[in-house]
Structures are given as C-alpha cells and as structure tokens.
Design a protein around this motif. Structure first.
Motif, PDB file in Angstrom:
ATOM      1  N   GLU A  47       6.350  -2.911  -8.191  1.00  0.00           N
ATOM      2  CA  GLU A  47       6.351  -1.575  -7.620  1.00  0.00           C
ATOM      3  C   GLU A  47       4.914  -1.110  -7.385  1.00  0.00           C
ATOM      4  O   GLU A  47       4.016  -1.430  -8.168  1.00  0.00           O
ATOM      5  CB  GLU A  47       7.071  -0.605  -8.560  1.00  0.00           C
ATOM      6  CG  GLU A  47       8.552  -0.924  -8.743  1.00  0.00           C
ATOM      7  CD  GLU A  47       9.206  -0.042  -9.786  1.00  0.00           C
ATOM      8  OE1 GLU A  47       8.498   0.821 -10.359  1.00  0.00           O
ATOM      9  OE2 GLU A  47      10.421  -0.214 -10.029  1.00  0.00           O
ATOM     10  N   PRO A  48       4.657  -0.382  -6.283  1.00  0.00           N
ATOM     11  CA  PRO A  48       3.289   0.029  -5.944  1.00  0.00           C
ATOM     12  C   PRO A  48       2.569   0.788  -7.056  1.00  0.00           C
ATOM     13  O   PRO A  48       1.356   0.674  -7.203  1.00  0.00           O
ATOM     14  CB  PRO A  48       3.487   0.915  -4.705  1.00  0.00           C
ATOM     15  CG  PRO A  48       4.781   0.454  -4.115  1.00  0.00           C
ATOM     16  CD  PRO A  48       5.645   0.048  -5.268  1.00  0.00           C
ATOM     17  N   SER A  49       3.308   1.555  -7.827  1.00  0.00           N
ATOM     18  CA  SER A  49       2.682   2.376  -8.871  1.00  0.00           C
ATOM     19  C   SER A  49       2.566   1.657 -10.208  1.00  0.00           C
ATOM     20  O   SER A  49       2.130   2.251 -11.205  1.00  0.00           O
ATOM     21  CB  SER A  49       3.487   3.664  -9.057  1.00  0.00           C
ATOM     22  OG  SER A  49       4.828   3.353  -9.450  1.00  0.00           O
ATOM     23  N   GLN A 224      -9.652   1.881  -0.559  1.00  0.00           N
ATOM     24  CA  GLN A 224      -8.513   1.193  -1.184  1.00  0.00           C
ATOM     25  C   GLN A 224      -7.884   0.168  -0.255  1.00  0.00           C
ATOM     26  O   GLN A 224      -7.532  -0.943  -0.677  1.00  0.00           O
ATOM     27  CB  GLN A 224      -7.462   2.216  -1.619  1.00  0.00           C
ATOM     28  CG  GLN A 224      -6.342   1.627  -2.463  1.00  0.00           C
ATOM     29  CD  GLN A 224      -6.823   1.135  -3.809  1.00  0.00           C
ATOM     30  OE1 GLN A 224      -7.311   1.909  -4.627  1.00  0.00           O
ATOM     31  NE2 GLN A 224      -6.697  -0.169  -4.066  1.00  0.00           N
ATOM     32  N   ASN A 228      -7.560  -3.777  -1.076  1.00  0.00           N
ATOM     33  CA  ASN A 228      -6.253  -4.428  -1.170  1.00  0.00           C
ATOM     34  C   ASN A 228      -6.256  -5.740  -0.394  1.00  0.00           C
ATOM     35  O   ASN A 228      -5.751  -6.764  -0.872  1.00  0.00           O
ATOM     36  CB  ASN A 228      -5.155  -3.505  -0.632  1.00  0.00           C
ATOM     37  CG  ASN A 228      -4.875  -2.331  -1.539  1.00  0.00           C
ATOM     38  OD1 ASN A 228      -5.282  -2.321  -2.699  1.00  0.00           O
ATOM     39  ND2 ASN A 228      -4.183  -1.333  -1.022  1.00  0.00           N
TER      40      ASN A 228
END
Length: 392
Positions: A47-49, A224, A228
């Motif tokens: 999950e991204p978080s 960011q 990434n």
C-alpha cells in the motif's frame, strides 16, 4: 509445550527481546528480509502509505533514516542512498534519459563520470557531448534537439571552477532539460543546489557527508516523483546501500557541521599559505580573489569555500615523488574529504583515462596536485607542506 530440539533452538532463539524504551543510538538492522504475520499483513506492505519493510534491497530502516537526514540537509522532498557515488550519478542520469536522448556534460567533470557517459551509457544508446559549463554561451550552443539533461559539478574536479548553478538551471529549463548537479566537493553545508533551481543533486556520501574514510556510499536528492523513479532503477540494478554502511554514514553525519566548519577554515588558511609560497606556480581555490570564478563563488557559496585546494608545482615526476615521500602526515590517497588531510594526483588517478591532449587542454599536468584539507590544526598542515616543499 514440548521443548524444541537443539538445532531449532539455535535457529529461533533470541527473538523474544522487547524494549520498554527506545535506544539513543539507532540499532543496525542487519537483516536481508522482514517477516509478516500472514498474507494480509504482507499485502499491506504494498500500500502507498505503508511504513513496513519487506526486503533490504528495496528498503531497510538504516538507509531510510539516512535518506531522511540527507533530504532534510539538502532541502529536498526525498532522497535515496546508493552503494557508491557513481551508482548515484548513474541512476540520476538514467532517471532522466532513455536511448536516443542526449546528455550535455560539463567538460570539467570527474573523470569516471565522463567515462560512464563515453563507455557505458553511450553503448546503450544515450548520446552525450561536453561543453565548458562556466561559459553559458558554450553550453547553449551545444544543446541539441534531443538534449534531456545537463550534468555538472558545483565545484569542478580538480581545478575547482565554480559553476553558476542558478543560470545553468534557467538555461536547462528554458530548453525543457533537467539539471543534475554533483555537489560532492561542496556538500549542503556550503551550497544547496536545489535552492538555485537544480532538479537532482547527487553526492558521493563517501566524502564529506560521512567524512571518515570508512564508508562507500552515494545519495540522490530531488522531489518525491523523481526519487520514486530513481529508487526503481537502483532496486532493479541492485546498487542499494546496505544497513551497516548506512548505519556508519548516519553516525558520520552527526559531526557534519563541526567537521565542515573546520574544513572550510583550514582550506582558506592553506590556500593563502600556498599562494605566497615561491615554489607554487598556481593555486586553485574558489575563496581566493585570484581564482577565475571567484565572483561566482562569492555569489553562490556564502563565504564557505570548502576544504579542497589544488595547486601547481614543477612538472617533474621525480621531484613530485620526493615531495610526496617527504610529507609526514599527509598521505597520497585517491579519495578526499576525510578528517585527515590527503593528497591526490589527478593525472595519475581521477583523470588518467583522459587523453594526453585533453589533459593538457584542461591543465591537468604532472605538476597538478589536489589537497583535501582535513580538520587537523592548520599550523600543522602548513608545517608539513612547508618542509616537503623544500624538496621541489
């Protein structure tokens, strides 16, 4: 519950340590993998978080902590650490270009960065050319329709030419290009190129960021989104930084400001000493008014000119060898930015891959020496240089 066998106890013992408070120093997470309770727990990693860990090539708490510090010091949104400075510059360039694109690189660049473009990326279809980045008209005339990235150092190796990062960023962006800046020689203590418009900043963290000659590491800092993409390249190429090296580098950064203050103060004192010595033909130090790019250095470096000093002596290999052997505390070494002063010979190390013609054009001769000024007492560094200069 039945007591487990001897081998099982050897494998699974020692896992029931629980702390009721936190250690002051970060532990070393010397593990290649992290475990999960079940498939649902593992799925949450993606999950991204997610703030969990899976496999240390992807990320590990020690590199993660180091990335936070480096990003903060440079004023970037994010950072990713790598196994070396060259891994960082390679990943940084690859995050901006693909086969068929063109990279415009400063002529005054670390020799291995030039070789990366000439020998490796070029055979993969990435085009390149060089220009004198301290001359903006030379840079602009070298831009091609497929140019996607500019690559430069803030302070060039080894003649310490200071590049006008703000003007280069404006030029790059006007042509829809990314500006990649190697700030190894300066460090964020001296300048933060992102504040002047650079898109990506790279360091060999082996140097000033760690400062103790016991770690090989690199870092890429940017927004960011770019980080990434850079992290994807690093993970796939397998040039991530291990947990122990990251832990050492995190320890090294704690004294960074103190070290850099001394490096800068000593650098100026040693440059001034060399400038008045009769056996020194020329001194290259951006803090001296005699340096060709002193005005740019004044504008960008805020009175902090670093600890790198290059100087020219007689082009006589025998005399230079005698000078080196006579030095008592300054060792000949192929790197820089440790707490101890070291000497480098660019023609024989960092720029040995250059052709003799190119070396001559850029002033990289037998008599050019590069001094990485350490944090010793400046008087002791000067005394060592003075007694060795008698051999020239």
């Amino acid at each position: 519950m039945k007591k487990k066998g001897f081998s099982s106890r050897s494998v699974h013992g020692g896992k029931d340590i629980h702390l009721s408070n936190r250690p002051e120093a970060m532990p070393i997470y010397q593990t290649s993998v992290f475990t999960f309770d079940d498939l649902s727990h593992m799925e949450s990693y993606f999950e991204p978080s997610s703030d969990s860990y899976l496999y240390s090539r992807d990320k590990n708490p020690n590199p993660s902590a180091l990335e936070q510090v480096y990003a903060d010091l440079e004023g970037g949104e994010a950072a990713v650490v790598t196994s070396s400075g060259m891994a960082g510059i390679c990943a940084g360039i690859l995050s901006c270009v693909q086969a068929g694109d063109h990279v415009l690189c400063s002529s005054e660049i670390y020799g291995v960065t030039g070789a990366l473009l000439e020998k490796e990326l070029n055979r993969l279809g990435v085009e390149y050319s060089f220009a004198s980045f301290h001359d903006l008209s030379s840079v602009e005339s070298a831009i091609q329709p497929n140019t996607k990235a500019f690559v430069t150092e803030v302070v060039a190796n080894p003649l310490l030419t200071v590049m006008d990062i703000g003007a280069l960023a404006d030029l790059a962006h006007a042509h829809q290009c990314q500006l990649i800046v190697d700030s190894t020689f300066t460090s964020p203590y001296v300048i933060r190129p992102l504040e002047f418009g650079a898109d990506i900043v790279v360091h060999s963290a082996t140097k000033y960021l760690n400062g103790h000659n016991d770690v090989t590491a690199g870092v890429v800092i940017s927004d960011q989104g770019k980080i990434n993409r850079t992290r994807e390249i690093i993970v796939r190429m397998g040039c991530n930084l291990g947990p122990f090296e990251a832990w050492l580098a995190l320890r090294g950064i704690k004294t960074f400001a103190l070290r850099m203050k001394q490096h800068c103060e000593n650098g100026m004192k040693i440059a001034q000493f060399l400038a008045q010595h009769p056996k020194i033909e020329k001194v290259y130090y951006p803090g001296l008014p005699t340096h060709p790019t002193f005005a740019v250095a004044e504008k960008l470096l805020d009175g902090r000119y670093g600890g790198m000093v290059s100087f020219k002596v007689v082009d006589d290999k025998e005399k230079i060898n005698r000078f080196i052997r006579t030095l008592e505390s300054i060792n000949l070494a192929p790197s820089l930015a440790g707490v101890a002063s070291t000497l480098s010979h660019p023609m024989m190390t960092s720029h040995r891959a250059w052709s003799p013609e190119k070396q001559q054009t850029w002033g990289i001769t037998m008599g050019l020496l590069r001094l990485s000024v350490g944090i010793e007492d400046a008087e002791d560094i000067i005394a060592d240089l003075e007694q060795a200069l008698e051999q020239l």
